[in-house]
Write an enzyme that holds these catalytic residues in place. Sequence first.
Site, PDB file in Angstrom:
ATOM      1  CB  CYS A  24     -10.029 -17.354   8.626  1.00 27.74           C
ATOM      2  SG  CYS A  24     -11.793 -17.683   8.378  1.00 27.74           S
ATOM      3  CB  CYS A  27     -12.791 -16.416   4.124  1.00 32.25           C
ATOM      4  SG  CYS A  27     -13.252 -15.712   5.715  1.00 32.25           S
ATOM      5  CB  CYS A  91     -16.730  17.328 -31.594  1.00 29.73           C
ATOM      6  SG  CYS A  91     -18.017  16.148 -32.036  1.00 29.73           S
ATOM      7  CB  CYS A  94     -16.751  12.157 -30.323  1.00 24.49           C
ATOM      8  SG  CYS A  94     -16.759  12.885 -31.953  1.00 24.49           S
ATOM      9  CG  ASP A 511       9.180  26.070   0.928  1.00 19.40           C
ATOM     10  OD1 ASP A 511       8.594  26.130  -0.165  1.00 19.40           O
ATOM     11  OD2 ASP A 511      10.009  25.205   1.214  1.00 19.40           O
TER      12      ASP A 511
END
Length: 622
Positions: A24, A27, A91, A94, A511
């Site tokens: 609201c 708030c 690698c 890293c 399907d």
Amino acid sequence: MNAPVRDHSPVAQIISLPIEGMTCASCVGRVEQALKAVPGVENATVNLATERADIVVSAPVDRQALVRGIEEAGYSVPSAATELAIDGMTCASCVGTVERALKAVHGVVSATVNLATERAVVHGNVDVALLVKAVEGTGYSAKAVDRSGADDEEAAARKEAETIALKRDVTVAALLTLPVFILEMGSHTIPGMHDLVMRTIGMQWNWYIQFALATLVLFVPGIRFYEKGFPALLRGAPDMNSLVAVGTMAAYLYSLVATFAPAFLPAGTVNVYFEAAAVIVTLILLGRFLEARAKGRTSEAIKRLVGLQAKTARVRRDGRAQEVEVTEVAFGDIIEVRPGERVPVDGEVVDGDSYVDESMITGEPIPVAKSAGAEVVGGTVNQKGAFAFRATAVGGATMLAQIIRMVEQAQGSKLPIQAMVDKVTMWFVPAVMAVAVATFLVWLFFGPSPALTFALVNAVAVLIIACPCAMGLATPTSIMVGTGRGAEMGVLFRKGEALQLLREAKVVALDKTGTLTEGRPALTDLELVDGFDRTTVLAKIAAVEAKSEHPIARAIVEAAEAEGLGLPAVAGFESVTGFGVKAEVDGSRIEVGADRYMTELGLDVGAFAGTATKLADEGKSP
């Protein structure tokens, strides 16, 4: 929106934060009050509808202080996901280094780095500038990913340039290494080779030639390993480059001393290992080149999906249709689609009729009829008709954009097994270097003569053979290849985890529509009652159906054309919506449609009941 956390310029900056829990106007007031109380905040505007706060700061403000203020007021700031493009990783170690650096940034909830995609996804309320700074502190470069697609194009161009450069370096290294390898190893394996070398150029000139060629290999195509490996070692975060750099440099320097200052070495230990250093650099460059090429191929699937998006759209503005970039289409715009064009964005048809091929979304091969009120999806293809529709989703909100985003996330995701790999590789390089040192010392003090030579060779062997690249790349590259190949074939994985779970599958159910079929209808059987000629009936039906846009109509026309039938003239063509079509052909009334149309006309189709059942059992559509 992410704004810099600390800006020392006098110009006011705006920081935007999402907020959850507001219900609201009171708030809104509480949140605004809490934000204004934070030192450095000049003004705060909170919007209840959008659940966002726009904060104007006139002095450096810590983003976390704003988040704490909102949370103390009783509301929460959802953690945002920030995607970074990381450059320079080679690698798995890293990956561990970058992840640890990102997780150490205050406000980060989680950080996931993917070596194959060279991306990091960070969750938390933290500024992008801090994340980039953290990555740069580890010796790599980073920047926020631009979702508009510009970054993707830039990354693709960078990867292509990297692949070309690696191909060039591998070729140069291989050409320079081959003579070194033949001169050194040929003497051990080819009968008479050693004597030939001794008689022609002699041992010392042999070593000089090897030195010159190996130096070129190490410091021209192989310089990348030293530029990255030694700084990483000095930072206390050694990586794959560090292993290669230390191993090859040890072999090179030992050989250098043996060639130019042999007096410094104990008797019996004067040997050169130029070929070992050169071959190692060449082989690892070859591995890097193959990795780069694999990465480039797997991103092709995303490019193909992006290619399904229309580039422009015909938008009605100021009383006329204008051709605009698809990025300029706004929610609510009226867009015209002509025959054969791709639908640019998602929307709802407002006028016109057509059939749209939606197989790229649904897999259904039969184009779907569209008229006023029907929904259309961006990326699908209009058939022969024309229509106009109102845009209901644009940009990243379209279904195709979401599909692309899901495939990208699946490619960049980590499988549960990767967590175990990351834990191992995090400690792998330091452990290997420790084992190499231990190997050197054991061989030096307890090995046979010449101890120094054996110690050096075995220590270098440990450093090189223990490269953790395969462990770090195997899983993410497998995900990229799997999801990428799937996307090419029309199978989209929403999560990378699905790939790992797929190995447990015992039964796969499909399907048939658009999955096991060709994706378009074709006439397979034409059954007639007694007294009718097949050629005459097919020609007349095809003549009427040639006036229709329906996909089954096109299949009938194609069948007649394939048999070389001439189509007679048609008069009085009429489409009966929901039933079929009718017309006059050579004085005969021809009506074509489904069984419900025949019933509407008062015709009995019972004679075909058995045939229809038989065809259906064969997987055909009567």
